[in-house]
Design an enzyme around this catalytic site. Structure first.
Site, mmCIF file in Angstrom:
data_model
loop_
_atom_site.group_PDB
_atom_site.id
_atom_site.type_symbol
_atom_site.label_atom_id
_atom_site.label_comp_id
_atom_site.label_asym_id
_atom_site.label_seq_id
_atom_site.Cartn_x
_atom_site.Cartn_y
_atom_site.Cartn_z
ATOM 1 C CB SER A 113 -0.950 -0.047 1.191
ATOM 2 O OG SER A 113 -1.820 1.033 1.150
ATOM 3 C CG HIS A 114 0.949 3.848 3.511
ATOM 4 N ND1 HIS A 114 0.250 2.816 4.095
ATOM 5 C CD2 HIS A 114 1.818 4.283 4.446
ATOM 6 C CE1 HIS A 114 0.673 2.661 5.335
ATOM 7 N NE2 HIS A 114 1.628 3.530 5.583
ATOM 8 C CG ASP A 277 -2.764 4.242 -1.181
ATOM 9 O OD1 ASP A 277 -3.643 4.002 -2.035
ATOM 10 O OD2 ASP A 277 -2.603 3.539 -0.166
ATOM 11 C CG ASP A 279 -3.404 -0.263 -1.682
ATOM 12 O OD1 ASP A 279 -3.166 0.926 -1.376
ATOM 13 O OD2 ASP A 279 -3.954 -1.065 -0.887
ATOM 14 C CG ASP A 281 -6.249 1.408 0.010
ATOM 15 O OD1 ASP A 281 -5.265 2.169 -0.145
ATOM 16 O OD2 ASP A 281 -6.251 0.462 0.835
ATOM 17 N NE ARG A 282 -3.160 4.992 3.300
ATOM 18 C CZ ARG A 282 -2.399 5.273 4.348
ATOM 19 N NH1 ARG A 282 -1.893 6.496 4.490
ATOM 20 N NH2 ARG A 282 -2.129 4.354 5.242
ATOM 21 C CE LYS A 376 -6.827 2.904 3.226
ATOM 22 N NZ LYS A 376 -6.466 1.772 4.092
#
Ligand code: VG1
Ligand code: CO
Length: 543
Positions: A113-114, A277, A279, A281-282, A376
């Site tokens: 992710s991030h 981000d 992936d 989702d942000r 998210k």
């Protein structure tokens, strides 16, 4: 082709954190490391024979190799079919959408992710269950338990599958469907939002910059914003998913997305800035020279939800993670719907969404989402803002300022102390926890403490319990200090300090957050003895 059983020995530390297992890519690349984790996951799945598994990732370094390994292990485990995104690509929200749309048994998302990517960066793996959402803790803890005693894993010796061509093939007895990673997701977005209104907005000259940070959001944003909604070519920047994210840190906040912030502050800035981000989702939302705090974003969207087709009939409730500001609570109250406070991490929203108790969820860490999937969803949040702007004719700044005037401003900031010595961080938290019982009722710098505890949560739907989810100190005037340790980092510990104070007076809404929060920052530093424990006199990242 043969299914092999290979002997292995446990690796320590394969415990999933806030969102999956994250380690340095070099750790994941050790022979057997990924295999042990995946076998431990598969061992705990009941009734998955013949079922469909969804597989994809954010395209970072090691993604493609990991996809091939997991395909060969899924075949050895008797899955009926794996749906894999072309090129091994699926954003986290798209994986959730595909699981739900195709009745998947579950899904594996390859992403840290991030966290930074590349050969020297991080890799990660997360498991999602049949509702499309992150596996709850009883499942992730079960996986971890098995990783500690694993002795063998099973894998087919079949050659690699061509994951770059759409279509069906077989691996042992298992089907492999290589799918367009964007199609299902784009159809879902079209069902959620008023695409005609957004198309008109762009046709009327509305300008936007969407920075997908060389991560997986690029193909989705291009297809939807530029393709379906008619935004001019070049609206999406850093749109090619790269194995190392081109050296960017795909954690969209004003520090890491400084280019976007500078662009939005420049003369002739577009109307809307947004970033996603690793992936996707942000989301970060920025108006002209006006970054929006994620907690405010959730509250503004909730207050305007009925302009969006998906929420035409209203929302059932809102859930926010504990450190997220109480701005959404005020909106929920005005709408007469419940607002739930959950521990950090999207996995805690799943039961509430499944039970229909909430429609919208959010976290202070640039995460916003709803019941359309069980993750998210960065681009969804951006489209939501576009829909609200199109429906109201107001700018980002006008929307946020009007919101503050109506509800008051929950001034908010997060201070991260990254790469702190893990033992020192544990000592800080232990000492602070020890002091909690004596704090309520006392006053610090003239501010009276109403409650001081270590947040614990009992899920109102399934009764599961999560403890030690972060120290919170609530003041009588509505201010809050929250401290917790990150569960996604891969180096040392990251201490997160969350600060919030309520400002009802519109004449004071322009005071910069760090200035307005200065008294609270000082109190937090003293109560937790941050400098004494960490040796740091300032945070590494302030958002
Ligand atoms: C962080 C955020 C949390 C978020 C998690 C996963 O966790 O604080 O709100 O759910 O990352 O986000 P932690 O434990 O480091 O504070 V993502 O987009 O990295 O999957
Ligand atoms: Co993410």
């Amino acid at each position: 082709m043969t299914i092999l059983t290979r002997a292995t020995t446990p690796f320590p530390g394969q415990r999933p954190g806030t969102s999956g297992l994250r380690k340095k890519a070099a750790v994941f690349a050790q022979p057997g490391y990924l295999e042990n984790f995946v076998q431990s996951l598969f061992d705990g799945l009941e009734g998955c024979a013949g079922q469909t598994l969804v597989l994809g990732g954010d395209g970072r370094y090691f993604n493609r190799g990991a996809v091939q390994t997991i395909l060969r292990m899924a075949a050895a485990h008797g899955f009926g079919r794996v749906l894999v995104g072309r090129g091994g690509i699926l954003s986290t929200p798209a994986a959730s959408a595909v699981i739900r749309r195709h009745g998947g048994y579950g899904g594996i998302v390859l992403s840290a992710s991030h966290n930074p990517g590349g050969a020297d960066g991080d890799f990660g793996i997360k498991y999602n269950v049949g509702n499309g959402g992150p596996a709850p803790e009883r499942i992730t803890e079960g996986i971890y338990a098995r990783t500690q005693s694993i002795a063998q894993y099973r894998i087919s010796d079949a050659p690699p599958v061509d994951i770059d061509r759409l279509g069906e093939c077989r691996l042992e007895a298992m089907g492999v469907g290589v799918i367009d990673p964007v199609a299902d997701y784009a159809a879902l977005m079209q069902a959620c939002f008023d695409f005609d209104a957004i198309r008109k907005l762009f046709a009327g000259g509305f300008r936007m910059r969407c920075d997908t940070m060389n991560a997986v959001g690029g193909p989705y944003a291009k297809a939807i914003l530029e393709g379906m909604l008619g935004a001019p070519a070049g609206t999406v920047v850093n749109a090619e998913p790269l194995e190392d994210f081109g050296g960017l840190h795909p954690d969209p906040n004003p520090v890491n997305a400084e280019d976007l912030i500078a662009h939005m502050a420049s003369p002739g800035a577009p109307d809307l800035g947004a970033a996603t981000d690793g992936d996707a989702d942000r989301n970060m939302i920025v108006g002209r020279n006006f970054p929006v705090s994620p907690s405010d974003s959730l509250a503004v969207l909730a207050a305007h939800a009925t302009v969006v087709p998906h929420f035409r009939k209203g929302i059932a409730g809102i859930a926010r993670s504990m450190p997220t500001s109480a701005a959404a609570d005020r909106v929920a109250r005005s709408l007469g719907v419940p607002c739930y406070e959950t521990p950090t991490g999207w996995k805690f929203f799943g039961t509430l969404l499944d039970a229909g108790r909430v429609s919208l969820c959010g976290e202070e860490s640039y995460g916003t989402g709803s019941d359309h999937v069980r993750e998210k969803d960065g681009l969804w949040a951006i489209l939501f803002w576009l829909n609200v702007i199109a429906a109201t004719g107001l700018s980002v700044e006008q929307l946020v300022r009007a919101h503050w005037r109506r509800f008051g401003r929950n001034v908010y900031s997060r201070h991260d102390y990254e790469g702190v010595d893990a033992a020192a961080a544990d000592r800080l938290m232990a000492e602070l926890r020890g002091r909690l019982p004596g704090l309520a009722g006392t006053a610090v710098d003239g501010k009276r403490i109403a409650l001081a505890d270590d947040f614990a949560y009992t899920d109102p739907v399934d009764g599961s319990r999560a403890e030690k989810q972060g120290v919170r100190i609530l003041f009588e005037d509505g201010a809050r200090i929250v401290l917790r340790l990150s569960g996604t980092g891969t180096e040392g510990a990251t201490l997160r300090l969350y600060l919030e104070s309520l400002e009802p007076d519109a004449a004071r809404h322009d005071i910069p957050a760090q200035e307005a929060l200065a008294p609270l920052i000082a109190i937090a530093g003293r109560l937790a003895r941050i400098e004494v424990h960490t040796g740091r006199d300032r945070p590494s990242v302030v958002t």
